[in-house]
Design a protein around this motif. Structure first.
Motif, PDB file in Angstrom:
ATOM      1  N   LYS A 129      60.263  68.004  38.225  1.00  0.00           N
ATOM      2  CA  LYS A 129      61.586  67.610  37.447  1.00  0.00           C
ATOM      3  C   LYS A 129      62.467  67.077  37.096  1.00  0.00           C
ATOM      4  O   LYS A 129      62.009  65.834  36.651  1.00  0.00           O
ATOM      5  N   GLU A 130      62.426  67.130  36.126  1.00  0.00           N
ATOM      6  CA  GLU A 130      63.446  65.665  34.775  1.00  0.00           C
ATOM      7  C   GLU A 130      63.861  65.381  36.210  1.00  0.00           C
ATOM      8  O   GLU A 130      65.225  65.238  36.073  1.00  0.00           O
ATOM      9  N   VAL A 131      63.525  63.506  36.069  1.00  0.00           N
ATOM     10  CA  VAL A 131      64.894  62.678  36.563  1.00  0.00           C
ATOM     11  C   VAL A 131      65.928  61.641  35.660  1.00  0.00           C
ATOM     12  O   VAL A 131      65.451  60.098  35.740  1.00  0.00           O
ATOM     13  N   SER A 132      65.587  61.435  33.819  1.00  0.00           N
ATOM     14  CA  SER A 132      65.904  61.068  32.860  1.00  0.00           C
ATOM     15  C   SER A 132      67.454  60.137  33.424  1.00  0.00           C
ATOM     16  O   SER A 132      67.559  58.778  33.732  1.00  0.00           O
ATOM     17  N   GLY A 133      68.211  60.813  33.896  1.00  0.00           N
ATOM     18  CA  GLY A 133      69.667  60.489  34.484  1.00  0.00           C
ATOM     19  C   GLY A 133      69.654  60.158  35.421  1.00  0.00           C
ATOM     20  O   GLY A 133      71.073  59.835  35.505  1.00  0.00           O
ATOM     21  N   ASP A 134      68.814  59.694  36.744  1.00  0.00           N
ATOM     22  CA  ASP A 134      68.851  59.846  37.513  1.00  0.00           C
ATOM     23  C   ASP A 134      68.599  58.674  38.264  1.00  0.00           C
ATOM     24  O   ASP A 134      67.705  57.615  38.131  1.00  0.00           O
ATOM     25  N   ALA A 135      69.358  57.177  37.823  1.00  0.00           N
ATOM     26  CA  ALA A 135      69.717  55.855  38.039  1.00  0.00           C
ATOM     27  C   ALA A 135      68.151  55.419  39.959  1.00  0.00           C
ATOM     28  O   ALA A 135      67.935  54.588  39.608  1.00  0.00           O
ATOM     29  N   CYS A 136      68.177  56.626  40.987  1.00  0.00           N
ATOM     30  CA  CYS A 136      67.238  56.042  42.014  1.00  0.00           C
ATOM     31  C   CYS A 136      66.074  56.169  41.442  1.00  0.00           C
ATOM     32  O   CYS A 136      64.897  55.056  41.746  1.00  0.00           O
ATOM     33  N   PHE A 137      65.779  56.565  40.401  1.00  0.00           N
ATOM     34  CA  PHE A 137      64.273  56.643  39.889  1.00  0.00           C
ATOM     35  C   PHE A 137      64.343  55.362  38.709  1.00  0.00           C
ATOM     36  O   PHE A 137      63.438  55.441  38.017  1.00  0.00           O
ATOM     37  N   ALA A 143      62.910  48.861  42.190  1.00  0.00           N
ATOM     38  CA  ALA A 143      62.586  46.878  42.781  1.00  0.00           C
ATOM     39  C   ALA A 143      63.900  47.199  44.104  1.00  0.00           C
ATOM     40  O   ALA A 143      63.540  46.107  45.138  1.00  0.00           O
ATOM     41  N   ARG A 144      65.002  47.281  43.854  1.00  0.00           N
ATOM     42  CA  ARG A 144      66.444  46.868  44.364  1.00  0.00           C
ATOM     43  C   ARG A 144      65.878  47.499  45.849  1.00  0.00           C
ATOM     44  O   ARG A 144      66.533  47.879  47.164  1.00  0.00           O
ATOM     45  N   ASN A 145      66.003  49.132  45.706  1.00  0.00           N
ATOM     46  CA  ASN A 145      65.842  50.334  46.389  1.00  0.00           C
ATOM     47  C   ASN A 145      64.985  51.074  46.415  1.00  0.00           C
ATOM     48  O   ASN A 145      64.759  52.559  46.117  1.00  0.00           O
ATOM     49  N   PRO A 146      63.947  50.726  47.035  1.00  0.00           N
ATOM     50  CA  PRO A 146      62.559  51.571  47.051  1.00  0.00           C
ATOM     51  C   PRO A 146      62.516  52.822  47.979  1.00  0.00           C
ATOM     52  O   PRO A 146      63.262  52.587  48.947  1.00  0.00           O
ATOM     53  N   ILE A 147      61.841  53.949  47.265  1.00  0.00           N
ATOM     54  CA  ILE A 147      62.183  54.746  48.036  1.00  0.00           C
ATOM     55  C   ILE A 147      61.299  55.032  49.710  1.00  0.00           C
ATOM     56  O   ILE A 147      61.518  55.646  50.121  1.00  0.00           O
ATOM     57  N   SER A 148      60.587  53.635  50.078  1.00  0.00           N
ATOM     58  CA  SER A 148      60.150  53.623  51.735  1.00  0.00           C
ATOM     59  C   SER A 148      61.958  53.374  52.348  1.00  0.00           C
ATOM     60  O   SER A 148      61.987  53.839  53.474  1.00  0.00           O
ATOM     61  N   LYS A 149      63.010  53.117  52.011  1.00  0.00           N
ATOM     62  CA  LYS A 149      64.109  53.172  52.280  1.00  0.00           C
ATOM     63  C   LYS A 149      64.910  54.023  52.256  1.00  0.00           C
ATOM     64  O   LYS A 149      66.311  54.597  52.964  1.00  0.00           O
ATOM     65  N   ARG A 151      62.640  57.694  52.159  1.00  0.00           N
ATOM     66  CA  ARG A 151      61.453  58.779  52.031  1.00  0.00           C
ATOM     67  C   ARG A 151      61.904  60.416  52.275  1.00  0.00           C
ATOM     68  O   ARG A 151      61.793  60.967  51.286  1.00  0.00           O
ATOM     69  N   SER A 152      62.983  60.552  53.060  1.00  0.00           N
ATOM     70  CA  SER A 152      63.049  61.747  53.655  1.00  0.00           C
ATOM     71  C   SER A 152      64.220  62.048  51.844  1.00  0.00           C
ATOM     72  O   SER A 152      63.944  63.616  51.500  1.00  0.00           O
ATOM     73  N   ASP A 153      64.943  61.083  52.161  1.00  0.00           N
ATOM     74  CA  ASP A 153      65.767  62.178  50.746  1.00  0.00           C
ATOM     75  C   ASP A 153      64.824  62.516  49.277  1.00  0.00           C
ATOM     76  O   ASP A 153      65.038  63.460  48.574  1.00  0.00           O
ATOM     77  N   PHE A 154      63.636  61.496  49.140  1.00  0.00           N
ATOM     78  CA  PHE A 154      62.573  61.291  47.972  1.00  0.00           C
ATOM     79  C   PHE A 154      61.865  63.036  47.965  1.00  0.00           C
ATOM     80  O   PHE A 154      61.473  64.056  47.329  1.00  0.00           O
ATOM     81  N   ILE A 155      61.405  62.935  49.504  1.00  0.00           N
ATOM     82  CA  ILE A 155      60.882  64.397  49.245  1.00  0.00           C
ATOM     83  C   ILE A 155      61.228  65.614  49.640  1.00  0.00           C
ATOM     84  O   ILE A 155      61.089  66.485  48.679  1.00  0.00           O
ATOM     85  N   ALA A 156      62.710  65.296  50.009  1.00  0.00           N
ATOM     86  CA  ALA A 156      63.415  66.556  49.349  1.00  0.00           C
ATOM     87  C   ALA A 156      63.639  66.513  48.135  1.00  0.00           C
ATOM     88  O   ALA A 156      63.471  68.385  47.515  1.00  0.00           O
ATOM     89  N   VAL A 157      63.812  65.808  46.802  1.00  0.00           N
ATOM     90  CA  VAL A 157      63.592  65.616  45.998  1.00  0.00           C
ATOM     91  C   VAL A 157      62.647  66.102  44.857  1.00  0.00           C
ATOM     92  O   VAL A 157      62.227  67.123  43.875  1.00  0.00           O
ATOM     93  N   LEU A 158      61.300  65.849  45.573  1.00  0.00           N
ATOM     94  CA  LEU A 158      60.375  65.754  45.506  1.00  0.00           C
ATOM     95  C   LEU A 158      60.069  67.522  45.432  1.00  0.00           C
ATOM     96  O   LEU A 158      59.356  68.022  44.255  1.00  0.00           O
TER      97      LEU A 158
END
Length: 161
Positions: A129-137, A143-149, A151-158
């Motif tokens: 998936k392209e994430v160019s426009g997704d500020a989360c990535f 650095a401020r909001n790593p995926i460990s915070k 992770r369940s949302d990240f897995i859904a995106v993945l």
């Protein structure tokens, strides 16, 4: 200089990567549509200012002495983003595939730099998936909001949910 860059998740389990280069990057300042970072890469340090939003942003880089870099790192906003960068040629382009460690463990991002926003490029089978426009990535936000915070949302995106 204007940098045109697109960013994609990497499909898990397809790439077998070797011989990457270790990167650590600290964010010194961050604001709406702008950041200042110090990156340690291949034994040296580079300061980068990025201004703008979207796939085309202004980027200014300058090498730093060790003393300059260490002084700036002492004022970093948080722990550095750590990743291993791999370069992969596909068609006419070189992709940078970043495998993240630490608080962003499990995240693999592929970036491609283009000469024009509408430039054609081949999409290898391992591109997700392209994430160019997704500020989360954006690294500044990782650095401020790593995926460990989140992770369940990240897995859904993945997984494309």
């Amino acid at each position: 200089m204007i940098e045109i860059e697109r960013k994609f998740l990497v499909r898990p389990g397809i790439l077998d990567l070797k011989d990457g280069k270790e990167i650590a990057q600290w964010y010194i300042m961050r604001g709406e549509g702008r950041s200042l970072r110090v990156r340690r890469y291949e034994g040296g340090y580079v300061m980068t200012v990025k201004i703008g939003k979207g796939i085309a942003r202004q980027e200014i880089e300058r090498k730093l002495s060790n003393a300059e870099a260490l002084s700036m790192i002492d004022n970093a906003l948080e722990e550095p983003v750590r990743k291993t960068r791999h370069s992969i040629k596909s068609g006419k382009h070189i992709w940078s595939v970043d495998v993240f460690q630490g608080a962003n463990e499990g995240l693999w991002l592929a970036e491609i730099e283009l000469q024009a926003k509408d430039e054609y490029f081949e999409r290898p089978a391992w591109i997700g998936k392209e994430v160019s426009g997704d500020a989360c990535f954006q690294n500044a936000n990782l650095a401020r909001n790593p995926i460990s915070k989140w992770r369940s949302d990240f897995i859904a995106v993945l997984n494309g949910d």
